[in-house]
Design an enzyme around this catalytic site. Structure first.
Site, mmCIF file in Angstrom:
data_model
loop_
_atom_site.group_PDB
_atom_site.id
_atom_site.type_symbol
_atom_site.label_atom_id
_atom_site.label_comp_id
_atom_site.label_asym_id
_atom_site.label_seq_id
_atom_site.Cartn_x
_atom_site.Cartn_y
_atom_site.Cartn_z
ATOM 1 N N GLU A 43 6.782 49.659 28.136
ATOM 2 C CA GLU A 43 6.736 50.278 26.850
ATOM 3 C C GLU A 43 5.435 50.472 26.321
ATOM 4 O O GLU A 43 5.152 51.761 25.616
ATOM 5 C CB GLU A 43 7.838 49.589 25.807
ATOM 6 N N TYR A 126 8.805 52.774 17.451
ATOM 7 C CA TYR A 126 9.403 53.158 18.732
ATOM 8 C C TYR A 126 9.359 52.130 19.675
ATOM 9 O O TYR A 126 10.442 51.710 20.229
ATOM 10 C CB TYR A 126 8.458 54.217 19.462
ATOM 11 N N ASP A 144 11.689 59.239 21.458
ATOM 12 C CA ASP A 144 10.368 59.706 21.916
ATOM 13 C C ASP A 144 10.272 61.365 22.092
ATOM 14 O O ASP A 144 11.356 61.892 21.671
ATOM 15 C CB ASP A 144 10.269 59.005 23.426
#
Length: 352
Positions: A43, A126, A144
């Site tokens: 990520e 996020y 996203d």
């Protein structure tokens, strides 16, 4: 806001995902328990970077540092060198800082909740949502660019991005299922990455096409709308390739904070807004008072908010102070992409 949607949309997407999920090296398969370290590493790397670019870096990182403990124990320079070319180098520094924080203050185990993850270095909203959902099954909404695009088309939102981002995020949050939230998050990303793509979306293969307002109106190619991007500024500067007769080149470290913070570079001038300055102005910022040769052409490099144009000077020097690295060993240094471009430019254009 678009019309209300059938409640079985998440289940239909999960069924599609079970049949069409991308095979990515950081994903768990066949009922495997997700590895939080692998999820976190991927990520961080995927922030503002395409999957195809990330995959080889991820594999190299995992081979070199297969656990959080090994990464936390690594020298920062080694991490920066391995990251070189991936861009957004603050991520690499924060990655290393986060590994040490988890080792020292969380017993080497990632916290499981969104709020705790958000408090770690380099983990924003996020990433906190993605890690808590994918690694630990928390019911968080992971939004996203792919998800924004899917939501804009599904609900027929005409407001341009980024103004519509908040509304689209709210719509996405309403759809997160209570079961398989992590798989759903990845399914939504896959849908945006492989079917609901920016141009020429493959609507015929979409599990949501019969409920998609943009598809029904023939507007899939037109959404989401985007506000006009500002023109990127031009900055210019000079960089100095100082080489000794033993083949070593002078390097220096950039300030820890700011653009390319903590990376190595060849000495150079400030990067000024606007076009190139006069040669005497550049040479006034050279590291040594020697006869510098200005090489033909220039090095151009794009950053997020500006484009950089560098003139390159080279000289043979006899100095000893500073950090000198053999030209053949530059590959192992934590040089950002723009400095690697400088090295290639020198190799092509300097007749010693």
């Amino acid at each position: 806001m678009g019309a209300s949607k059938p409640s079985n949309l998440p289940q239909r997407l999960l069924k599609w995902y079970d049949a069409h999920a991308r095979d990515l090296p950081w994903r768990s398969r066949g009922g495997e328990i997700p590895d939080p370290y692998a999820v976190w590493l991927s990520e961080v790397m995927l922030q503002q970077t395409r999957v195809a670019t990330v995959e080889p870096y991820y594999r190299k990182f995992l081979k070199r540092w297969p656990s959080l403990e090994s990464l936390a124990n690594a020298p920062l320079d080694d991490v920066l060198a391995m990251w070189a070319g991936l861009g957004y180098y603050t991520r690499a520094r924060k990655l290393h800082e986060c590994a040490r924080e988890v080792r020292e203050n969380h017993g080497g185990e990632f916290p499981r909740t969104y709020k705790e993850l958000l408090a770690l270095p380099g983990i924003g909203p996020y990433s906190a949502a993605a890690i808590s959902t994918i690694a630990f099954g928390a019911r968080e909404s992971v939004v996203d660019g792919n998800v924004l695009r899917v939501m804009a088309r599904l609900h027929g939102i005409q407001t341009p991005l980024p103004k519509a981002n908040k509304k689209l995020g709210e719509l996405a949050a309403l759809m997160v299922p209570s079961r398989r939230a992590g798989d759903y998050a990845q399914a939504l990303m896959d849908l945006g990455a492989t079917v609901c793509v920016p141009r020429k979306p493959g609507c015929s293969a979409c599990p949501w096409k019969r409920d998609c307002i943009a598809f029904a109106k023939g507007e899939a190619n037109l959404l989401p709308k985007r506000s006009a991007k500002p023109v990127r500024a031009i900055r210019s500067g000079a960089v100095f390739w100082a080489q000794r007769r033993d083949g070593s080149v002078l390097l220096r470290r950039r300030e820890a904070r700011g653009l390319l913070g903590g990376m190595m570079e060849f000495p150079g001038s400030e990067w000024r807004l606007g076009e190139q300055a006069r040669e005497e102005d550049w040479l006034a910022e050279a590291p040594f008072r020697v006869r510098w040769q200005r090489l033909a052409g220039e090095v151009s490099h794009g950053f997020t908010h500006f484009r950089l144009r560098l003139v390159v000077y080279a000289a043979i020097v006899s100095a000893r102070r500073g950090r000198w690295v053999d030209v053949d060993a530059l590959e192992a240094e934590a040089l950002p992409s723009v400095m690697r471009k400088v090295a290639r430019h020198v190799e092509r254009n300097w007749n010693r």
